[in-house]
Design a protein around this motif. Structure first.
Motif, mmCIF file in Angstrom:
data_model
loop_
_atom_site.group_PDB
_atom_site.id
_atom_site.type_symbol
_atom_site.label_atom_id
_atom_site.label_comp_id
_atom_site.label_asym_id
_atom_site.label_seq_id
_atom_site.Cartn_x
_atom_site.Cartn_y
_atom_site.Cartn_z
ATOM 1 N N TRP A 192 -19.970 55.615 -86.536
ATOM 2 C CA TRP A 192 -18.562 55.481 -86.167
ATOM 3 C C TRP A 192 -18.322 54.215 -85.355
ATOM 4 O O TRP A 192 -17.199 53.773 -85.203
ATOM 5 N N LYS A 220 -13.777 52.707 -78.159
ATOM 6 C CA LYS A 220 -14.623 53.785 -78.653
ATOM 7 C C LYS A 220 -15.946 53.862 -77.895
ATOM 8 O O LYS A 220 -16.480 54.948 -77.716
ATOM 9 N N ILE A 224 -7.357 62.509 -79.703
ATOM 10 C CA ILE A 224 -7.345 61.451 -80.696
ATOM 11 C C ILE A 224 -6.137 61.634 -81.610
ATOM 12 O O ILE A 224 -5.900 62.719 -82.134
ATOM 13 N N ALA A 244 -5.026 57.361 -78.510
ATOM 14 C CA ALA A 244 -5.184 58.734 -78.035
ATOM 15 C C ALA A 244 -4.194 59.000 -76.912
ATOM 16 O O ALA A 244 -3.616 58.082 -76.342
ATOM 17 N N GLU A 274 -9.126 56.465 -87.792
ATOM 18 C CA GLU A 274 -9.341 55.328 -86.893
ATOM 19 C C GLU A 274 -10.619 55.536 -86.083
ATOM 20 O O GLU A 274 -11.386 54.599 -85.860
ATOM 21 N N LEU A 275 -10.872 56.769 -85.680
ATOM 22 C CA LEU A 275 -12.058 57.091 -84.900
ATOM 23 C C LEU A 275 -13.340 56.882 -85.697
ATOM 24 O O LEU A 275 -14.303 56.330 -85.182
ATOM 25 N N LEU A 335 -20.953 59.334 -79.372
ATOM 26 C CA LEU A 335 -20.374 59.316 -80.712
ATOM 27 C C LEU A 335 -21.441 58.846 -81.705
ATOM 28 O O LEU A 335 -22.324 58.061 -81.346
ATOM 29 N N VAL A 342 -9.306 53.171 -80.361
ATOM 30 C CA VAL A 342 -8.591 54.301 -80.960
ATOM 31 C C VAL A 342 -7.334 54.552 -80.149
ATOM 32 O O VAL A 342 -7.255 54.211 -78.965
#
Length: 72
Positions: free
Chosen positions: A61, A46, A14, A30, A19-20, A57, A28
């Protein structure tokens, strides 16, 4: 921070942690971790990322309305 792609189990690094964790952002930036040379920055959804352990996740988020949707 490294995350894993759900469909291929490849690791990505990342670029911007803020941003994540921003639930209003669906993608995102990466870098794919293949080979020995630094890869170009790419965008990833994501909802297609998990922790290397396979854990999803955190919902906060991914969903800006996670508090109101849970309370209803």
């Amino acid at each position: 921070m490294f995350l894993q792609l759900k469909d291929s189990s490849d690791l990505v690094k990342i670029v911007d942690f803020q941003e994540l964790i921003d639930p209003n952002t669906e993608i995102v930036h990466a870098k794919d971790q293949e080979g020995q040379e630094e890869q170009e920055t790419e965008t990833y959804r994501k909802d297609n990322l998990v922790f290397p352990s396979g854990e999803k996740l955190p919902r906060c988020w991914l969903d800006a309305d996670y508090r109101t949707a849970h309370a209803a």
